[in-house]
Design a protein around this motif. Sequence first.
Motif: not given
Length: 193
Positions: A37-61
């Motif tokens: 289990f990899v815990a992402l608890l600070d902004d930089a860690e979560r931003d790195r995750f979302w940059a890798a995980a999210a599809e390109p383009g503007p975020p949906d709701a």
Amino acid sequence: MVRRFDAGRPVPEEVVRDLVGLAVRAPSAGFSQGWDFVALLDDAERDRFWAAAAEPGPPDAWLRGVSAAPALLVCCSDPGAYLDRYARPDKGWTDRDPARWPVPYWDTDVAMAAMLVLLGAEDAGLGALFFGVPAPRHDDVVAALGLPDGRRVVGVVALGHEARRVSGSAATRRRRPLEEVLHLGRYGVSVRP
């Protein structure tokens, strides 16, 4: 399942530790315990995750709501731990062949562990959501998190305090009644209402 989080209310590390402490009590085939289990608890860690995980383009709701979660718990499986365990003399499968597993228990066990996190989050007064990483983004997430070779991302638990709810599937879809999902002895023989 919570899909909108209050970004201003963090989840303390000790709460995440307690939740993972529950997770490792989950069933595990052969007591293989092939989970991480990899815990992402600070902004930089979560931003790195979302940059890798999210599809390109503007975020949906959905993405705007879930990406506000102040804690992410990436739930990973280790198939090799199961193949190694079942190649031991007490199990008797010396070939480590994944084809012996019609159901990949390395992923199943991690999913059961994630369920314990979800239930524990509820008990801790938190909102939570289990979600998957889009298939084309898996390799990017594995690389961004520095996961060892062979690890699989089974899913992610978003944790935090729920933001004001505006809509949701539970409001528009019914839960299937017991009579539809419980079959007595064989499929098609259902419980009576």
